[in-house]
Scaffold this active site. Structure first.
Site, PDB file in Angstrom:
ATOM      1  N   GLY A  53       0.785  -1.238   0.000  1.00 23.01           N
ATOM      2  CA  GLY A  53       0.000   0.000   0.000  1.00 23.01           C
ATOM      3  C   GLY A  53       0.815   1.285   0.000  1.00 23.01           C
ATOM      4  O   GLY A  53       0.341   2.325  -0.437  1.00 23.01           O
ATOM      5  N   GLU A 108       3.997   4.150   6.067  1.00 28.62           N
ATOM      6  CA  GLU A 108       2.734   3.408   5.964  1.00 28.62           C
ATOM      7  C   GLU A 108       1.742   4.163   5.083  1.00 28.62           C
ATOM      8  O   GLU A 108       1.834   5.389   4.943  1.00 28.62           O
ATOM      9  CB  GLU A 108       2.120   3.254   7.367  1.00 28.62           C
ATOM     10  CG  GLU A 108       2.236   1.869   7.965  1.00 28.62           C
ATOM     11  CD  GLU A 108       1.376   0.809   7.274  1.00 28.62           C
ATOM     12  OE1 GLU A 108       0.963   0.978   6.108  1.00 28.62           O
ATOM     13  OE2 GLU A 108       1.127  -0.218   7.921  1.00 28.62           O
ATOM     14  N   ASP A 109       0.783   3.435   4.543  1.00 27.09           N
ATOM     15  CA  ASP A 109      -0.278   4.073   3.766  1.00 27.09           C
ATOM     16  C   ASP A 109      -1.355   4.658   4.670  1.00 27.09           C
ATOM     17  O   ASP A 109      -1.738   5.808   4.534  1.00 27.09           O
ATOM     18  CB  ASP A 109      -0.872   3.078   2.753  1.00 27.09           C
ATOM     19  CG  ASP A 109      -1.285   1.745   3.383  1.00 27.09           C
ATOM     20  OD1 ASP A 109      -1.112   1.558   4.599  1.00 27.09           O
ATOM     21  OD2 ASP A 109      -1.774   0.876   2.639  1.00 27.09           O
ATOM     22  N   ASP A 112      -5.352   2.584  10.676  1.00 26.48           N
ATOM     23  CA  ASP A 112      -6.787   2.420  10.897  1.00 26.48           C
ATOM     24  C   ASP A 112      -6.986   2.044  12.369  1.00 26.48           C
ATOM     25  O   ASP A 112      -7.023   2.924  13.226  1.00 26.48           O
ATOM     26  CB  ASP A 112      -7.255   1.336   9.907  1.00 26.48           C
ATOM     27  CG  ASP A 112      -8.748   1.132   9.871  1.00 26.48           C
ATOM     28  OD1 ASP A 112      -9.477   1.998  10.361  1.00 26.48           O
ATOM     29  OD2 ASP A 112      -9.197   0.104   9.338  1.00 26.48           O
ATOM     30  N   LYS A 140      -7.121   7.138  10.247  1.00 25.84           N
ATOM     31  CA  LYS A 140      -8.562   7.096  10.534  1.00 25.84           C
ATOM     32  C   LYS A 140      -8.725   6.943  12.043  1.00 25.84           C
ATOM     33  O   LYS A 140      -8.917   5.839  12.534  1.00 25.84           O
ATOM     34  CB  LYS A 140      -9.182   5.872   9.850  1.00 25.84           C
ATOM     35  CG  LYS A 140      -9.548   6.072   8.406  1.00 25.84           C
ATOM     36  CD  LYS A 140     -10.533   4.997   7.934  1.00 25.84           C
ATOM     37  CE  LYS A 140      -9.843   3.838   7.305  1.00 25.84           C
ATOM     38  NZ  LYS A 140     -10.763   2.890   6.632  1.00 25.84           N
ATOM     39  N   PHE A 161     -13.841   3.672   3.586  1.00 27.99           N
ATOM     40  CA  PHE A 161     -12.882   2.746   2.990  1.00 27.99           C
ATOM     41  C   PHE A 161     -12.361   3.392   1.720  1.00 27.99           C
ATOM     42  O   PHE A 161     -13.111   3.632   0.774  1.00 27.99           O
ATOM     43  CB  PHE A 161     -13.493   1.382   2.691  1.00 27.99           C
ATOM     44  CG  PHE A 161     -12.447   0.395   2.282  1.00 27.99           C
ATOM     45  CD1 PHE A 161     -11.633  -0.220   3.224  1.00 27.99           C
ATOM     46  CD2 PHE A 161     -12.218   0.116   0.940  1.00 27.99           C
ATOM     47  CE1 PHE A 161     -10.619  -1.094   2.853  1.00 27.99           C
ATOM     48  CE2 PHE A 161     -11.199  -0.763   0.552  1.00 27.99           C
ATOM     49  CZ  PHE A 161     -10.410  -1.366   1.517  1.00 27.99           C
ATOM     50  N   VAL A 162     -11.068   3.703   1.722  1.00 24.53           N
ATOM     51  CA  VAL A 162     -10.494   4.446   0.596  1.00 24.53           C
ATOM     52  C   VAL A 162      -9.569   3.565  -0.246  1.00 24.53           C
ATOM     53  O   VAL A 162      -8.979   2.605   0.249  1.00 24.53           O
ATOM     54  CB  VAL A 162      -9.733   5.705   1.092  1.00 24.53           C
ATOM     55  CG1 VAL A 162     -10.702   6.735   1.635  1.00 24.53           C
ATOM     56  CG2 VAL A 162      -8.677   5.352   2.132  1.00 24.53           C
ATOM     57  N   ASP A 168      -5.514  -0.584  -2.048  1.00 23.19           N
ATOM     58  CA  ASP A 168      -6.277  -1.485  -2.919  1.00 23.19           C
ATOM     59  C   ASP A 168      -7.613  -1.904  -2.334  1.00 23.19           C
ATOM     60  O   ASP A 168      -7.882  -1.722  -1.147  1.00 23.19           O
ATOM     61  CB  ASP A 168      -5.465  -2.762  -3.175  1.00 23.19           C
ATOM     62  CG  ASP A 168      -5.481  -3.706  -1.971  1.00 23.19           C
ATOM     63  OD1 ASP A 168      -5.280  -3.213  -0.841  1.00 23.19           O
ATOM     64  OD2 ASP A 168      -5.719  -4.908  -2.154  1.00 23.19           O
ATOM     65  N   ARG A 174      -4.842   0.251  -7.039  1.00 25.36           N
ATOM     66  CA  ARG A 174      -3.608   0.847  -6.502  1.00 25.36           C
ATOM     67  C   ARG A 174      -3.040   1.907  -7.441  1.00 25.36           C
ATOM     68  O   ARG A 174      -2.357   2.822  -7.012  1.00 25.36           O
ATOM     69  CB  ARG A 174      -2.531  -0.234  -6.307  1.00 25.36           C
ATOM     70  CG  ARG A 174      -2.822  -1.216  -5.197  1.00 25.36           C
ATOM     71  CD  ARG A 174      -1.553  -2.007  -4.870  1.00 25.36           C
ATOM     72  NE  ARG A 174      -1.821  -3.276  -4.218  1.00 25.36           N
ATOM     73  CZ  ARG A 174      -2.014  -3.431  -2.911  1.00 25.36           C
ATOM     74  NH1 ARG A 174      -1.998  -2.376  -2.117  1.00 25.36           N
ATOM     75  NH2 ARG A 174      -2.239  -4.602  -2.398  1.00 25.36           N
TER      76      ARG A 174
HETATM   77  P1  5GP Z   1      -4.822  -1.316  10.912  1.00 29.95           P
HETATM   78  O1  5GP Z   1      -4.041  -2.488  11.426  1.00 29.95           O
HETATM   79  O2  5GP Z   1      -4.294   0.024  11.332  1.00 29.95           O
HETATM   80  O3  5GP Z   1      -6.294  -1.452  11.258  1.00 29.95           O
HETATM   81  O4  5GP Z   1      -4.833  -1.431   9.357  1.00 29.95           O
HETATM   82  C1  5GP Z   1      -3.801  -1.072   8.580  1.00 29.95           C
HETATM   83  C2  5GP Z   1      -3.914  -1.676   7.204  1.00 29.95           C
HETATM   84  O5  5GP Z   1      -5.279  -1.971   6.836  1.00 29.95           O
HETATM   85  C3  5GP Z   1      -3.443  -0.658   6.210  1.00 29.95           C
HETATM   86  O6  5GP Z   1      -2.045  -0.715   6.048  1.00 29.95           O
HETATM   87  C4  5GP Z   1      -4.221  -1.039   4.977  1.00 29.95           C
HETATM   88  O7  5GP Z   1      -3.549  -2.063   4.280  1.00 29.95           O
HETATM   89  C5  5GP Z   1      -5.536  -1.589   5.512  1.00 29.95           C
HETATM   90  N1  5GP Z   1      -6.577  -0.538   5.508  1.00 29.95           N
HETATM   91  C6  5GP Z   1      -7.104   0.103   6.566  1.00 29.95           C
HETATM   92  N2  5GP Z   1      -8.015   1.016   6.171  1.00 29.95           N
HETATM   93  C7  5GP Z   1      -8.047   0.948   4.825  1.00 29.95           C
HETATM   94  C8  5GP Z   1      -8.783   1.656   3.813  1.00 29.95           C
HETATM   95  O8  5GP Z   1      -9.613   2.544   4.060  1.00 29.95           O
HETATM   96  N3  5GP Z   1      -8.538   1.290   2.533  1.00 29.95           N
HETATM   97  C9  5GP Z   1      -7.650   0.314   2.185  1.00 29.95           C
HETATM   98  N4  5GP Z   1      -7.505   0.056   0.883  1.00 29.95           N
HETATM   99  N5  5GP Z   1      -6.935  -0.350   3.095  1.00 29.95           N
HETATM  100  C10 5GP Z   1      -7.140  -0.046   4.405  1.00 29.95           C
END
Ligand code: 5GP
Length: 189
Positions: A53, A108-109, A112, A140, A161-162, A168, A174
């Site tokens: 990502g 990081e992208d 969440d 987020k 959800f982006v 992706d 992507r």
């Molecule tokens: P976390 O562990 O912080 O909940 O999630 C991190 C990972 O979940 C991110 O690196 C990404 O790969 C995926 N993710 C979380 N939110 C989104 C979103 O809105 N869109 C996409 N495409 N991936 C997300």
């Protein structure tokens, strides 16, 4: 660089809305690059791109770093449903560089729940880097489950959800040059 008009015209129908267009992304990334360059002045930096990502973000960010930079890649995958993080994380590809005693910036992208980065931070810390900081394009905070300090943050977004700009849905989108909100009706398929 595509104008927002062109981006809107070429927008796939599953993208409900363009949240961050290309010029907006690029100008913020330039600001982040300048800030990181100031903070690490005189130091060498390992930029750790979290695949897949963060590819677009890493590529654009490093162009703005006026430092001696090494780029490495790590790939982790979380188990569970396609759009929800479970926090159960598997290291798919490890780093090649020895990070002991080095300054490491994880790119990081999106943060969440924070569970993925929390895992990554803990496992990288055990390798004793000189410093370990986090740079994320998006955050987020509404969905955060663990306290996570993001040292360099591009944008805070609402709970959508982006996709696009590296992010992706089922491996697609992507390559889209902006961040868009995915039509949620598609997620129920
Ligand atoms: P976390 O562990 O912080 O909940 O999630 C991190 C990972 O979940 C991110 O690196 C990404 O790969 C995926 N993710 C979380 N939110 C989104 C979103 O809105 N869109 C996409 N495409 N991936 C997300």
């Amino acid at each position: 660089m595509g104008s927002p008009m062109t981006e809107a015209a070429n927008k796939p129908k599953e993208i409900a809305e363009i949240l961050l267009d290309e010029p907006t992304l690029q100008s913020r990334i330039a600001e982040l690059g300048a800030e990181i360059t100031r903070d690490y002045q005189g130091e060498e930096l390992i930029v750790l791109c979290v695949l897949k990502g963060s590819i677009m973000f890493t590529v654009d960010l490093v162009k703005h770093l006026g430092l001696r930079v090494a780029i490495d890649f790590i790939s982790i995958s979380s188990y569970g449903a396609a759009t929800k993080s479970t926090g159960v994380v598997k290291m798919v590809k490890d780093i090649e560089e020895d990070i002991k005693g080095k300054h490491v910036l994880v790119v990081e992208d999106i943060v969440d729940t924070g569970l993925t980065l929390d895992y990554l931070k803990r496992s990288l810390s055990m390798r004793e880097p000189a410093s370990l900081k986090i740079c994320s394009l998006l955050s987020k905070p509404a969905r955060r489950k663990v306290d996570m300090e993001i040292d360099y943050l591009g944008f805070t977004i609402d709970d959508h959800f982006v996709v696009g700009y590296g992010l992706d849905y089922q491996s697609f989108y992507r390559n889209i040059p902006y961040i868009g909100i995915l039509d949620t009706s598609l997620l129920d398929e």
